[in-house]
Design a protein around this motif. Sequence first.
Motif, PDB file in Angstrom:
ATOM      1  N   ALA A 234       0.838  -1.201   0.000  1.00 47.78           N
ATOM      2  CA  ALA A 234       0.000   0.000   0.000  1.00 47.78           C
ATOM      3  C   ALA A 234       0.876   1.256   0.000  1.00 47.78           C
ATOM      4  N   VAL A 235       1.921   1.224   0.806  1.00 43.41           N
ATOM      5  CA  VAL A 235       2.796   2.403   0.889  1.00 43.41           C
ATOM      6  C   VAL A 235       3.562   2.599  -0.420  1.00 43.41           C
ATOM      7  N   ILE A 236       4.017   1.491  -1.015  1.00 45.46           N
ATOM      8  CA  ILE A 236       4.716   1.607  -2.303  1.00 45.46           C
ATOM      9  C   ILE A 236       3.779   2.206  -3.348  1.00 45.46           C
ATOM     10  N   GLU A 237       2.537   1.716  -3.365  1.00 48.60           N
ATOM     11  CA  GLU A 237       1.577   2.238  -4.344  1.00 48.60           C
ATOM     12  C   GLU A 237       1.323   3.730  -4.147  1.00 48.60           C
ATOM     13  N   GLU A 238       1.371   4.130  -2.895  1.00 44.62           N
ATOM     14  CA  GLU A 238       1.129   5.540  -2.605  1.00 44.62           C
ATOM     15  C   GLU A 238       2.303   6.410  -3.069  1.00 44.62           C
ATOM     16  N   PHE A 239       3.524   5.930  -2.843  1.00 46.76           N
ATOM     17  CA  PHE A 239       4.684   6.791  -3.088  1.00 46.76           C
ATOM     18  C   PHE A 239       5.287   6.660  -4.481  1.00 46.76           C
ATOM     19  N   ALA A 240       5.250   5.456  -5.061  1.00 48.89           N
ATOM     20  CA  ALA A 240       5.956   5.247  -6.330  1.00 48.89           C
ATOM     21  C   ALA A 240       5.555   6.264  -7.400  1.00 48.89           C
ATOM     22  N   PRO A 241       4.256   6.580  -7.528  1.00 51.10           N
ATOM     23  CA  PRO A 241       3.891   7.552  -8.580  1.00 51.10           C
ATOM     24  C   PRO A 241       4.482   8.939  -8.344  1.00 51.10           C
ATOM     25  N   LEU A 242       4.898   9.211  -7.132  1.00 50.89           N
ATOM     26  CA  LEU A 242       5.443  10.540  -6.831  1.00 50.89           C
ATOM     27  C   LEU A 242       6.958  10.599  -7.034  1.00 50.89           C
ATOM     28  N   LEU A 243       7.563   9.453  -7.348  1.00 50.06           N
ATOM     29  CA  LEU A 243       9.025   9.401  -7.442  1.00 50.06           C
ATOM     30  C   LEU A 243       9.498   9.479  -8.884  1.00 50.06           C
ATOM     31  N   GLU A 244      10.825   9.630  -9.023  1.00 49.71           N
ATOM     32  CA  GLU A 244      11.425   9.757 -10.355  1.00 49.71           C
ATOM     33  C   GLU A 244      12.524   8.710 -10.521  1.00 49.71           C
ATOM     34  N   PRO A 245      12.896   8.432 -11.772  1.00 51.59           N
ATOM     35  CA  PRO A 245      13.980   7.475 -11.992  1.00 51.59           C
ATOM     36  C   PRO A 245      15.221   7.860 -11.179  1.00 51.59           C
ATOM     37  N   GLY A 246      15.857   6.854 -10.609  1.00 53.13           N
ATOM     38  CA  GLY A 246      17.047   7.105  -9.798  1.00 53.13           C
ATOM     39  C   GLY A 246      16.738   7.176  -8.316  1.00 53.13           C
ATOM     40  N   ASP A 247      15.474   7.433  -7.963  1.00 49.66           N
ATOM     41  CA  ASP A 247      15.102   7.476  -6.542  1.00 49.66           C
ATOM     42  C   ASP A 247      15.177   6.068  -5.941  1.00 49.66           C
ATOM     43  N   MET A 248      15.292   6.037  -4.618  1.00 47.88           N
ATOM     44  CA  MET A 248      15.433   4.753  -3.922  1.00 47.88           C
ATOM     45  C   MET A 248      14.347   4.579  -2.873  1.00 47.88           C
ATOM     46  N   ILE A 249      13.724   3.415  -2.887  1.00 47.30           N
ATOM     47  CA  ILE A 249      12.819   3.046  -1.790  1.00 47.30           C
ATOM     48  C   ILE A 249      13.508   1.938  -1.001  1.00 47.30           C
TER      49      ILE A 249
ATOM     50  N   ALA B 167      10.699 -13.118  -1.340  1.00 46.38           N
ATOM     51  CA  ALA B 167      10.013 -13.288  -2.627  1.00 46.38           C
ATOM     52  C   ALA B 167       9.187 -12.033  -2.941  1.00 46.38           C
ATOM     53  N   ASP B 168       8.570 -11.442  -1.901  1.00 48.31           N
ATOM     54  CA  ASP B 168       7.857 -10.173  -2.097  1.00 48.31           C
ATOM     55  C   ASP B 168       8.841  -9.091  -2.522  1.00 48.31           C
ATOM     56  N   THR B 169      10.006  -9.091  -1.914  1.00 46.96           N
ATOM     57  CA  THR B 169      11.020  -8.092  -2.250  1.00 46.96           C
ATOM     58  C   THR B 169      11.457  -8.240  -3.702  1.00 46.96           C
ATOM     59  N   ARG B 170      11.628  -9.472  -4.142  1.00 47.62           N
ATOM     60  CA  ARG B 170      12.012  -9.690  -5.547  1.00 47.62           C
ATOM     61  C   ARG B 170      10.939  -9.160  -6.487  1.00 47.62           C
ATOM     62  N   ARG B 171       9.676  -9.444  -6.138  1.00 49.77           N
ATOM     63  CA  ARG B 171       8.555  -8.970  -6.964  1.00 49.77           C
ATOM     64  C   ARG B 171       8.524  -7.440  -6.988  1.00 49.77           C
ATOM     65  N   ARG B 172       8.664  -6.825  -5.856  1.00 47.57           N
ATOM     66  CA  ARG B 172       8.598  -5.351  -5.793  1.00 47.57           C
ATOM     67  C   ARG B 172       9.783  -4.719  -6.518  1.00 47.57           C
ATOM     68  N   GLU B 173      10.943  -5.347  -6.369  1.00 48.95           N
ATOM     69  CA  GLU B 173      12.149  -4.794  -6.995  1.00 48.95           C
ATOM     70  C   GLU B 173      11.994  -4.805  -8.519  1.00 48.95           C
ATOM     71  N   ARG B 174      11.463  -5.922  -9.024  1.00 46.29           N
ATOM     72  CA  ARG B 174      11.290  -6.069 -10.470  1.00 46.29           C
ATOM     73  C   ARG B 174      10.312  -5.006 -10.984  1.00 46.29           C
ATOM     74  N   ALA B 175       9.192  -4.860 -10.285  1.00 53.35           N
ATOM     75  CA  ALA B 175       8.157  -3.921 -10.734  1.00 53.35           C
ATOM     76  C   ALA B 175       8.697  -2.489 -10.712  1.00 53.35           C
ATOM     77  N   LEU B 176       9.407  -2.117  -9.663  1.00 55.70           N
ATOM     78  CA  LEU B 176       9.874  -0.732  -9.546  1.00 55.70           C
ATOM     79  C   LEU B 176      11.040  -0.447 -10.477  1.00 55.70           C
ATOM     80  N   ARG B 177      11.816  -1.496 -10.771  1.00 50.89           N
ATOM     81  CA  ARG B 177      12.949  -1.312 -11.690  1.00 50.89           C
ATOM     82  C   ARG B 177      12.449  -0.813 -13.045  1.00 50.89           C
ATOM     83  N   GLU B 178      11.266  -1.293 -13.446  1.00 53.90           N
ATOM     84  CA  GLU B 178      10.706  -0.844 -14.723  1.00 53.90           C
ATOM     85  C   GLU B 178      10.448   0.650 -14.737  1.00 53.90           C
ATOM     86  N   GLN B 179      10.238   1.193 -13.532  1.00 54.93           N
ATOM     87  CA  GLN B 179      10.023   2.639 -13.426  1.00 54.93           C
ATOM     88  C   GLN B 179      11.335   3.375 -13.186  1.00 54.93           C
TER      89      GLN B 179
END
Length: 477
Positions: free
Chosen positions: A82-97, A106-118
């Motif tokens: 939920a927190v990732i969904e809230e913040f990711a749209p506000l971030l820019e390439p190069g930012d770090m969560i 396994a959740d971390t791998r999934r999240r890392e893959r999804a955010l890497r695309e952004q």
Amino acid sequence: TSAQIGVTGLAVMGRNLARNFARNGYAVAVHNRTVGRTKALMEEFGHEGEFVAAETAKDFVAALERPRRLVIMVKAGEPTDAVIEEFAPLLEPGDMIIDGGNAHFADTRRRERALREQGIHFVGTGVSGGEEGALHGPSIMPGGSAESYDSLGPMLEKISAKAKDGTPCVTHVGPDGAGHFVKMVHNGIEYADMQLIGEAYQLLRDVAGYSPAQIADIFRTWNTGRLDSYLIEITAEVLSHVDAATGKPFVDVVQDQAEQKGTGRWTVQIALDLGVPVSGIAEAVFARSLSGHADLRAASRGLAGPKAKKLSESEAAAFADKVEQALYASKIVSYTQGFHEIAAGSDEYDWNIDLGSVAAIWRGGCIIRAAFLDRIRAAYDARPDLPSLLSDDTFAQEIADAQDDWREVLVAATRQGVPTPGFSAALAYYDALRAERLPAALTQGQRDFFGAHTYRRTDREGSFHTLWGGDRSEVEA
Ligand code: NBP
């Protein structure tokens, strides 16, 4: 002002981590879903350093210097998404969560893959040491990209615990979920350590006849030797504590049903998937679940068994020395199993984890911190390709020296009916590994008999099947 780092999720862990950054001179943006927590932090601890309180996600993100470093310290699972969904749209390439919660790797791998695309670096980070550690210096296990570590590493090094030789207890463990994987195994080892200590306590109490206060003294003595560790130290504190209401030993007024939050269980589940025998850790998890089955235990209390006989004073002292040997040898086995799981995870996911540096960052800050970890680090530094900790000459020699006592303790435990699943599983693992032959050959025969699963021979290449229902001749499969 622009903050160098931001922390969202200001319950005990997040609040203390934010204070730790601030006390180390960083400007820290702070945010929490419920604004009250943010206000409370500012009121109580705002004077400790430079904080920027943000009420909304937008203000929080705006307060951060670029590339942004945003630490999430919320309840693991759906809240993290939920927190990732809230913040990711506000971030820019190069930012770090940076997710510092106890996420499943396994959740971390999934999240890392999804955010890497952004273009966002998602840094799943194990943090150990509880709330005190978060404030005064935890052991930190970051995964994620090497690039993100270039930016985060110096800050994490600053706020982390320091080992006795001054080295920060943080390293870039490996990509994507490597950090959370290593944190998971850390917790599995922690379960095993606690179970082994529990068994030592019960043996000293039921077989040797010592009181909790006497056992606390024994643990204090052990804590000056090779077992020197945080868990042994706090065990002595807990055992010597007297309940104010009843005047009884504290340990006698607490219900004997252990709880768990899940990371130990994950360690075993993943070990099953990877095919790694972590029997000691598994027994520790099962021992907690067994303790919680109050009805089953009540229904079983009348079952027959020997009565524990107490020892004479001099016998008790000699027995306590043997328990120390058994505890130490079993501990070597638990760590052997845990490091095997890390090596297997690293192979499976191409993490290239340096086992020596994992041991090094566990030397301070975390729950399993111990003098012992320095020895593990040295073993892997001397031989990075060490097949197992038991292959290290020093550990092998120590087990060789301990094994007679270890076996005797288990004989006494068995004779007197004191359950020692951790000590026993550790010895069985040791004996199985060093065995010339295992009954696995028989297992293969049985499998071939009922399911034509085939077997390999000791003297020839290839797979074979015996015609069990026919003339029992052997055919090549
Ligand atoms: P908790 O695990 O109790 O989580 C409470 C925090 O999560 C609060 O800030 C809460 O906000 C926030 N939160 C929740 Br719940 N749902 C949310 C949502 N949907 N959106 C936004 N925020 C949400 O806190 P903790 O004990 O400080 O632990 C934080 C993390 O650190 C956990 O992942 C934990 O496993 C890990 N950890 C804890 C320890 C320890 O010793 N406690 C040690 C190591 C790691 P609210 O205030 O608005 O309810």
